[in-house]
Design a protein around this motif. Structure first.
Motif, mmCIF file in Angstrom:
data_model
loop_
_atom_site.group_PDB
_atom_site.id
_atom_site.type_symbol
_atom_site.label_atom_id
_atom_site.label_comp_id
_atom_site.label_asym_id
_atom_site.label_seq_id
_atom_site.Cartn_x
_atom_site.Cartn_y
_atom_site.Cartn_z
ATOM 1 N N PRO A 100 -93.630 -36.536 40.563
ATOM 2 C CA PRO A 100 -91.998 -37.389 41.087
ATOM 3 C C PRO A 100 -92.663 -38.494 39.961
ATOM 4 O O PRO A 100 -93.218 -39.685 39.907
ATOM 5 C CB PRO A 100 -91.274 -37.273 41.816
ATOM 6 N N GLU A 113 -88.626 -35.912 37.126
ATOM 7 C CA GLU A 113 -87.776 -36.109 38.134
ATOM 8 C C GLU A 113 -88.469 -35.562 39.616
ATOM 9 O O GLU A 113 -88.794 -35.508 40.295
ATOM 10 C CB GLU A 113 -86.736 -36.371 38.376
ATOM 11 N N SER A 114 -88.790 -34.340 38.543
ATOM 12 C CA SER A 114 -89.125 -33.238 39.696
ATOM 13 C C SER A 114 -90.411 -32.550 39.167
ATOM 14 O O SER A 114 -90.333 -32.090 38.118
ATOM 15 C CB SER A 114 -88.717 -31.981 40.456
ATOM 16 N N VAL A 140 -96.367 -39.381 44.246
ATOM 17 C CA VAL A 140 -95.750 -39.821 45.057
ATOM 18 C C VAL A 140 -95.459 -40.958 45.964
ATOM 19 O O VAL A 140 -94.964 -41.373 46.364
ATOM 20 C CB VAL A 140 -96.264 -38.719 46.209
ATOM 21 N N SER A 143 -93.886 -43.097 43.841
ATOM 22 C CA SER A 143 -92.620 -43.388 43.936
ATOM 23 C C SER A 143 -92.250 -43.746 44.759
ATOM 24 O O SER A 143 -90.734 -44.324 45.087
ATOM 25 C CB SER A 143 -92.578 -41.589 43.058
ATOM 26 N N VAL A 144 -92.536 -43.963 46.131
ATOM 27 C CA VAL A 144 -92.212 -43.934 47.240
ATOM 28 C C VAL A 144 -92.501 -46.034 47.721
ATOM 29 O O VAL A 144 -91.115 -45.921 47.840
ATOM 30 C CB VAL A 144 -92.454 -43.052 48.387
ATOM 31 N N MET A 161 -91.705 -39.495 50.530
ATOM 32 C CA MET A 161 -93.246 -38.764 50.638
ATOM 33 C C MET A 161 -93.389 -37.092 50.760
ATOM 34 O O MET A 161 -94.179 -36.092 49.882
ATOM 35 C CB MET A 161 -94.740 -39.428 51.062
ATOM 36 N N LEU A 164 -90.339 -34.967 48.818
ATOM 37 C CA LEU A 164 -91.133 -35.558 47.643
ATOM 38 C C LEU A 164 -92.224 -34.231 47.129
ATOM 39 O O LEU A 164 -92.884 -32.844 46.588
ATOM 40 C CB LEU A 164 -91.792 -36.172 47.072
ATOM 41 N N ARG A 167 -90.894 -30.435 48.112
ATOM 42 C CA ARG A 167 -90.016 -29.876 46.939
ATOM 43 C C ARG A 167 -90.347 -29.911 45.572
ATOM 44 O O ARG A 167 -90.171 -28.497 45.542
ATOM 45 C CB ARG A 167 -88.688 -31.007 46.690
ATOM 46 N N ALA A 168 -91.791 -30.346 45.559
ATOM 47 C CA ALA A 168 -92.669 -29.543 44.590
ATOM 48 C C ALA A 168 -93.353 -28.748 44.955
ATOM 49 O O ALA A 168 -93.581 -27.415 43.570
ATOM 50 C CB ALA A 168 -93.308 -30.406 44.420
#
Length: 490
Positions: A100, A113-114, A140, A143-144, A161, A164, A167-168
């Motif tokens: 991400p 985004e993903s 990750v 981004s956080v 995190m 994320l 989701r990955a």
């Protein structure tokens, strides 16, 4: 398919490598569409007929360790891999993935985004190779939390995190990667890695790691990696296993013993390797770690060992060492490094002469080791591993040095790699497998690139097919782009 033909393609009389290490067997291989439909004596005619006599037909090579995330989008023919027989690659290594990206990064076109959005982009605009993706812990965390925040994550940040990474995994990432020598990975405590690797473990995916120290601290790094496997049950892949720096030479015997002990205890720990005694990384990383001042993992790195591979703003520096630049500028090597970083930033990639041949062969011979190039597709003088890793393994190490058999070498870059990274029906020559294939001359195949001329075409590769479509013939790219985005399969 041609009128009257039973198959789209038949390769006749080649010595077939199944991709799992079985002895070579003379056979015909027939392809219809994107799949192998017959292996043995094929009576029907192919729309295209290839005489494979005297050649080896193997599964297309799988590069399990690349940094080609952007390259397959920017240069989708990806000749550096196709012309050496690669048909599939794994991106997102060493903790850095294209997704991400975070809102600001995505907004300025610096990422996705993903992982799902990235793979969809490849679905819509295919490359010549198949592409699977790891999600990078460093990406990750950036981004956080941020790139240079040297602190543990809060509970809220750790939860973000974890979400994320989850989701990955849903999007089809083949695992989680870390780069613990780089920012921000080096700021992550072990507990953070355990929490996130646990998400990959729950999905059945891999945890791949550029460990904290590949020099004199190699054994401590292996121990940390094994502890993570013990606590999470995750399958572990140690990236570019090596002992870097003179003070670490010989430690691979002990590091391999630690891997063996972990496996004997029921853990799943493997590694990958590139076939050179020189590595490559960001010059900024070396300078920030104090490597040229006697600090950092290598400790004994000198300016003469640092060769500029990529300097986008000063291509005239490429192919020269820090010592050579220092002599021209009238300063010492450390000052030269500072100047290059000041003008190039994170865009400068260097080649480092830090390993010994004996260690390379010891690691390569071990059954835990797969093959991955770790190539960085930047600059005019990249490390030759970008263009030549797989022919070098087959020609130099299997044929000339006898480190392992040809069949074993092929299995470490095809079938075993596909199974390790969850690439269903890839990496094997059998009925029902995808027709990712490479036809090569076992007596000729070789790397031809040097550190001064690294982008030459390897010798001995006749044809390469991806999903049944020919992408390379006699050292030339055909222009075809039949590659696919690959999602993890248990």
């Amino acid at each position: 398919m041609s009128t009257g033909a039973s198959f789209d393609l038949v390769i006749r009389g080649a010595a077939v490598a199944d991709g799992l290490g079985a002895p070579l067997a003379i056979a015909d291989v027939a392809v219809r569409g994107d799949r192998i439909v017959a292996v043995g004596e094929v009576a029907g005619r192919g729309g295209v007929e290839i005489d494979g006599a005297g050649k080896v037909l193997a599964p297309g090579f799988i590069d399990v360790h690349t940094h080609d995330d952007w390259a397959v989008l920017a240069e989708p023919q990806h000749a550096c891999k196709v012309l050496q027989g690669c048909t599939s690659i794994v991106v997102g290594n060493c903790g850095t993935s294209i997704a991400p990206g975070g809102e600001q990064v995505v907004a300025r076109g610096g990422g996705f985004e993903s992982i799902g959005a990235y793979l969809e982009a490849l679905d819509n605009d295919p490359a010549s190779v198949n592409t699977a993706a790891l999600v990078g812990h460093g990406s990750v965390r950036t981004s956080v939390i941020g790139l240079r925040d040297n602190r543990p994550a809060t509970e809220g940040e750790l939860s973000a995190m974890r979400a994320l990474v989850e989701r990955a995994m849903v999007d089809g990432a083949v695992g989680l990667s870390s780069g613990l020598i780089y920012e921000p990975g080096k700021y992550a405590p072990e507990a953070e890695l355990v929490a996130l690797a646990g998400v990959a473990a729950a999905a059945g995916a891999l945890y791949t790691t550029h460990m904290r120290n590949e020099g004199v601290g190699l054994l401590d790094s292996i121990a940390e990696t094994v502890r993570l496997a013990e606590q999470t049950g995750v399958r572990v892949q140690i990236s570019h296993h090596k002992a870097s720096g003179r003070g670490a030479w010989g430690l691979v015997t002990q590091s391999l013993a630690l891997i063996d002990a972990a496996c004997a205890a029921g853990l799943d720990v493997m590694a990958d390797q590139y076939p050179y005694t020189r590595g490559s990384t960001l010059l900024e990383q070396i300078v920030r770690a104090g490597e040229l001042h006697g600090f950092g993992p290598e400790g004994d790195l000198t300016p003469a060992q640092v060769l500029i591979g990529a300097a986008p703003h000063h291509p005239e520096w490429e192919g020269r060492t820090l010592t050579e630049l220092a002599e021209e500028w009238g300063c010492d090597g450390r000052a030269a490094a500072d100047r290059v970083v000041a003008e190039e930033g994170r865009g400068c990639i260097v080649v480092l002469d830090t390993m010994t041949e004996a260690d390379v062969e010891t690691v390569m011979a071990h059954p835990s080791t797969l093959i991955g190039s770790d190539g960085i597709p930047l600059g005019g003088k990249p490390h030759p591993r970008l263009h030549h890793t797989f022919p070098r393994v087959l020609g130099h190490y299997a044929r000339e040095k006898g480190v392992f058999s040809l069949e074993t070498a092929i299995s470490r870059m095809t079938g075993l790699s596909a199974r390790r990274f969850g690439l269903a029906d890839r990496g094997e020559v059998r009925e029902g497998a995808y027709a990712d294939l490479v036809l090569f001359d076992p007596d000729v195949i070789a790397d031809t690139g040097t550190f001064t001329d690294p982008t030459t075409v390897p010798a001995g590769i006749d044809r390469v097919w991806v999903n049944g479509v020919c992408v390379a013939a006699d050292g030339e790219h055909t222009g075809a782009r039949p590659g696919r985005a690959l999602r993890f399969s248990r």
